[in-house]
Design a protein around this motif. Sequence first.
Motif, PDB file in Angstrom:
ATOM      1  N   VAL A   7       1.281  -1.415  -0.427  1.00 48.98           N
ATOM      2  CA  VAL A   7      -0.290  -0.228   0.356  1.00 48.98           C
ATOM      3  C   VAL A   7       0.891   1.349   0.071  1.00 48.98           C
ATOM      4  O   VAL A   7       0.551   2.243   0.348  1.00 48.98           O
ATOM      5  CB  VAL A   7      -1.001  -0.383   1.150  1.00 48.98           C
ATOM      6  N   THR A  38      -2.281  -1.836  -4.541  1.00 45.76           N
ATOM      7  CA  THR A  38      -4.002  -1.770  -4.348  1.00 45.76           C
ATOM      8  C   THR A  38      -4.365  -0.239  -3.998  1.00 45.76           C
ATOM      9  O   THR A  38      -5.045  -0.704  -3.985  1.00 45.76           O
ATOM     10  CB  THR A  38      -4.802  -2.992  -3.801  1.00 45.76           C
ATOM     11  N   ALA A  39      -3.458   0.750  -3.364  1.00 46.34           N
ATOM     12  CA  ALA A  39      -3.829   1.315  -2.727  1.00 46.34           C
ATOM     13  C   ALA A  39      -2.910   2.896  -3.226  1.00 46.34           C
ATOM     14  O   ALA A  39      -1.119   2.506  -3.444  1.00 46.34           O
ATOM     15  CB  ALA A  39      -3.948   1.707  -1.763  1.00 46.34           C
ATOM     16  N   GLY A  43      -2.358   7.197   0.843  1.00 45.82           N
ATOM     17  CA  GLY A  43      -4.307   7.585   0.169  1.00 45.82           C
ATOM     18  C   GLY A  43      -4.753   8.024  -0.574  1.00 45.82           C
ATOM     19  O   GLY A  43      -4.030   8.702  -1.988  1.00 45.82           O
ATOM     20  N   THR A  44      -5.670   7.549  -0.605  1.00 40.48           N
ATOM     21  CA  THR A  44      -6.620   7.758  -2.062  1.00 40.48           C
ATOM     22  C   THR A  44      -7.182   9.525  -1.791  1.00 40.48           C
ATOM     23  O   THR A  44      -8.340   9.268  -1.003  1.00 40.48           O
ATOM     24  CB  THR A  44      -7.873   7.585  -1.979  1.00 40.48           C
ATOM     25  N   THR A 186     -15.596   5.165  -3.868  1.00 38.82           N
ATOM     26  CA  THR A 186     -14.129   5.187  -3.621  1.00 38.82           C
ATOM     27  C   THR A 186     -12.908   4.053  -4.460  1.00 38.82           C
ATOM     28  O   THR A 186     -12.221   4.538  -4.839  1.00 38.82           O
ATOM     29  CB  THR A 186     -13.896   5.150  -1.985  1.00 38.82           C
ATOM     30  N   SER A 187     -13.392   2.540  -4.744  1.00 37.89           N
ATOM     31  CA  SER A 187     -12.761   1.794  -5.939  1.00 37.89           C
ATOM     32  C   SER A 187     -11.992   2.633  -7.153  1.00 37.89           C
ATOM     33  O   SER A 187     -11.512   2.455  -7.420  1.00 37.89           O
ATOM     34  CB  SER A 187     -13.160   0.337  -5.417  1.00 37.89           C
ATOM     35  N   THR A 190      -9.527   5.001  -5.759  1.00 35.40           N
ATOM     36  CA  THR A 190      -8.407   4.304  -6.141  1.00 35.40           C
ATOM     37  C   THR A 190      -7.949   4.207  -7.372  1.00 35.40           C
ATOM     38  O   THR A 190      -6.162   4.337  -7.887  1.00 35.40           O
ATOM     39  CB  THR A 190      -8.553   3.242  -4.745  1.00 35.40           C
ATOM     40  N   GLU A 197       0.145   6.906  -9.904  1.00 28.80           N
ATOM     41  CA  GLU A 197       0.529   6.773  -9.256  1.00 28.80           C
ATOM     42  C   GLU A 197       2.479   6.368  -9.741  1.00 28.80           C
ATOM     43  O   GLU A 197       3.448   6.695  -9.039  1.00 28.80           O
ATOM     44  CB  GLU A 197       0.594   5.972  -8.171  1.00 28.80           C
TER      45      GLU A 197
END
Length: 432
Positions: A7, A38-39, A43-44, A186-187, A190, A197
């Motif tokens: 993460v 996954t994240a 944070g998102t 939210t998903s 993300t 990223e």
Amino acid sequence: MPQRTVVRVTDEPPARRRDEEPDSPDKPDDKTEPVLLTAPRDGTPEPITDRAELARAVERFAQGSGPVAVDAERASGYRYTHRAYLVQLRRAGAGTVLIDPLPFGQLPELDEVISPTEWILHAASQDLPCLTELGLRPTRLFDTELAARLCGFERVGLAALTESLLGYTLEKHHSAADWSTRPLPTSWLTYAALDVELLLQLRDTLAEELHEQGKTEWAAQEFAALVASAGDPPRVRADPWRRTSGIHRVRGARALARVRALWHARDEIAARRDASPGRVLADAAIIAAAEADPKDERTLLALAGFGGRSVRRLAPTWLAALSDARTLTDRELPTTPPSDGPPPPHRWAERDPVAAGRLARCRELVTSLATANRVPPENLITPDSVRRLAWSPPEELTEEAVGAVLSGYGARPWQVALVTPGLTAALEVPSE
């Protein structure tokens, strides 16, 4: 394939970090499976929806350093327009921000900050039009997909590249989502944040690979061409209804008129609803109705593609379009549009065998050069340029003349320099 979850990652490519232990569980290396990311590391973030939040984000990006990773999400397949419904950005020292463009219209304050620096995008040609609509225009960019193509990578999707070059796997579950949905889950957010990223890292890795292969200047010319065309209006196709899937099965001008009438009726409804035309009426349904020419609602609704409730409600519209097509005079029926280019290659042997021979030799030359230089043939020189050149070569077959023709078709200097000598020779009629 076993996978581990991480993460938090860092701004450096995982394989090159020297401040971690070799067996660090947060870092993939050459001996482990790719790590499923996954994240986002920070944070998102929540999407920015008002000017005050936007001003704070713009200030952060103004104080950041280096290039800016940029991405946009559209609602292709759901909406009539191709506007952006989410914009993602990341910069060293500024982190990641997500911007909901719907409340803003345009984003001039953001453009003022990020326009002077290099943008990093993946498949830039897909996102630049919708970013331009928001008033965001790059002056420099680095396209990671195009760079990967020039480097000769077979798999150039973002997830494939981050896995093979950086050791991280990205989930792509929401790539075809309806991004006009509000609120965005939210998903999904993300997923969107993860798209930028790793772009900064990926850019540096690909830049190094371009340098090692001696292709840095090639990429620079390609990126400059993308920047130069970023603000161009979308090309309007003549007779767009002719692109209806399955139209090759339709025989006769009168049946083609029915395709045209139904296509325009559907397009008007789709534009009014801001819905994808295919969600109003499928192409297959248009073709079925054009072939059957139903005269009444019962016959129409019995055709494949007309069973849905929303399609049935529009039955009078579809029948009216078909009726209009029946009333056309012969002079009003569709005719084959004039073409400013050569005929389809499969007709060359019959129409001009000498040109067909030139095309075969030119294609063989391009394929050979592409293989030798580890670049896809279509990135070496566009197939359309090769066809036009082979069909109508310059009267004087010199490298200067051939190079000038290719430049006129939009070929970049690196392409002209690489293919012109071979194409010039290929255009000459071989001696008996």
